[in-house]
Write an enzyme that holds these catalytic residues in place. Sequence first.
Site, PDB file in Angstrom:
ATOM      1  N   HIS A 133       0.857  -1.170   0.032  1.00 40.95           N
ATOM      2  CA  HIS A 133      -0.025  -0.103  -0.148  1.00 40.95           C
ATOM      3  C   HIS A 133       0.922   1.295   0.193  1.00 40.95           C
ATOM      4  CE1 HIS A 133      -2.876   3.189   1.895  1.00 40.95           C
ATOM      5  NE2 HIS A 133      -3.711   2.176   1.051  1.00 40.95           N
ATOM      6  N   SER A 339      -9.330 -14.985  -1.173  1.00 42.39           N
ATOM      7  CA  SER A 339      -9.452 -13.485  -1.742  1.00 42.39           C
ATOM      8  C   SER A 339     -10.997 -12.921  -2.110  1.00 42.39           C
ATOM      9  CB  SER A 339      -8.368 -13.180  -2.501  1.00 42.39           C
ATOM     10  OG  SER A 339      -8.349 -11.449  -2.638  1.00 42.39           O
TER      11      SER A 339
HETATM   12  C1  PLP Z   1      -6.730   0.145   2.768  1.00 48.09           C
HETATM   13  C2  PLP Z   1      -5.458  -0.371   2.967  1.00 48.09           C
HETATM   14  C3  PLP Z   1      -4.626   0.561   3.713  1.00 48.09           C
HETATM   15  C4  PLP Z   1      -5.027   1.660   4.285  1.00 48.09           C
HETATM   16  O1  PLP Z   1      -5.949   1.647   5.186  1.00 48.09           O
HETATM   17  P1  PLP Z   1      -6.787   2.765   5.625  1.00 48.09           P
HETATM   18  O2  PLP Z   1      -7.559   2.574   6.867  1.00 48.09           O
HETATM   19  O3  PLP Z   1      -7.731   3.098   4.475  1.00 48.09           O
HETATM   20  O4  PLP Z   1      -5.872   3.877   5.795  1.00 48.09           O
HETATM   21  C5  PLP Z   1      -3.456   0.010   3.846  1.00 48.09           C
HETATM   22  N1  PLP Z   1      -2.951  -1.240   3.360  1.00 48.09           N
HETATM   23  C6  PLP Z   1      -3.807  -2.223   2.519  1.00 48.09           C
HETATM   24  C7  PLP Z   1      -3.267  -3.445   2.002  1.00 48.09           C
HETATM   25  C8  PLP Z   1      -5.138  -1.636   2.262  1.00 48.09           C
HETATM   26  O5  PLP Z   1      -5.855  -2.487   1.530  1.00 48.09           O
END
Ligand code: PLP
Length: 398
Positions: A133, A339
């Site tokens: 992410h 998934s």
């Molecule tokens: C959505 C997501 C995030 C971020 O999470 P938020 O709660 O939107 O800040 C981080 N890592 C992954 C893999 C995600 O899918």
Amino acid sequence: MNIICEQNENLLSNRRKDVDSTLRKLGTKFSDRRDKHLGYPYNLDFDPRPISQFGEFLVNNLGDPYVGSHYATEVCDLELEVVDWTMRVWECADPEEYWGTVGASGTEGNLWAIYLARETLDNPILIHSTEAHYSLPKAARILQIEALTCGADRSGAISLDDLSEVIHANRHRSIILALTCGTTMKGAHDDIASCIGVLDQVGIDPSRRFVHVDGALNAMVLPFVDGLPSGIRPSFRHGVDSMSTSGHKMIGTPMPCGVLVVRRDHVRRVASVVSYLRSDDTTLMGSRNGHAVLAIWNRLMRLDIAGFRNSARVCIERAEGFAGALRSAGVPVLLNPWSLTVVFPKPSERLVNEYQLACDGNSAHAVVMPSVKADLIERFVNAYTAEWRCNPQQKVFS
Ligand SMILES: *Cc1c(COP(=O)(O)O)cnc(C)c1O
């Protein structure tokens, strides 16, 4: 002298008259758009009524969740129940040796975990895959940590060969390894056990490493499925140091939030007592959203393990049906095992907007959360395949 000039004062008071009608219109728009939402991994299937009665209170979990503060309208005890529940689901052997908190989001969990890692290790580098992410490279920039990316395979999971190479090239450094349980775009699961095996093989012992698992997407899905390969299970038994998830994804809350669990020694190092709070300063935010704690607690306690198991099973089956329906129309689809993320070539802008699809290059995805029911999937598949038949995209998505 006037504080605000007359012209601005008129403009501002006109705006005030519009508040009620603006809010009414927004409510109508939201309920309309919610019913067609397919692209983001948000479980919109929650009932806000049990917690809406707290709308009249400022609920603030000030300071460390284990210590509390002088402010009485708080729910630190419920926060600890949320954390304890999560620790058991993520297989903390002895919850006393771990610390946890409900924070603003999965992003905050990642940022705080990487901060704790930096404070633990001597001049570390951060390694994450190209499919991680964007909050992870962002955390590295904020914290001024050198970050290295390593490749992913076609499924979106971290490549063990690449990882081995990157770690080997940096074998004299301390290493923060950020793994993902459910990658954002492809819903892939990094093999946590094998990645830790790579650290062991290269000789990066536990005193020179910190392993964080970003489970924002699927750390509240995989613990509840049958037949899971043990390597991808989001579990502290692998020897990870921290793990986080989002509250507004699989759990289902009406506001963004998240849970972070960390080995307690890492938190002790940064804890400093702040007498103004009558608490330890162990969290990124001083004031923390108690409504989010109420929302997560309400969901975990009501759904219970059986509810999550059922949701995971139903969603996986629906995702398989979704992928199957697209495939029988000749559409190339990626759906990783266990998934809920169905990846396919990006359709027209019209469909992207109508179903609020998340896109990356020439691919798009839908995430089959509990709120994505069979009739919504059917409507989308019909619209998508009708378009596909007229104009089968030549490009195969990557
Ligand atoms: C959505 C997501 C995030 C971020 O999470 P938020 O709660 O939107 O800040 C981080 N890592 C992954 C893999 C995600 O899918």
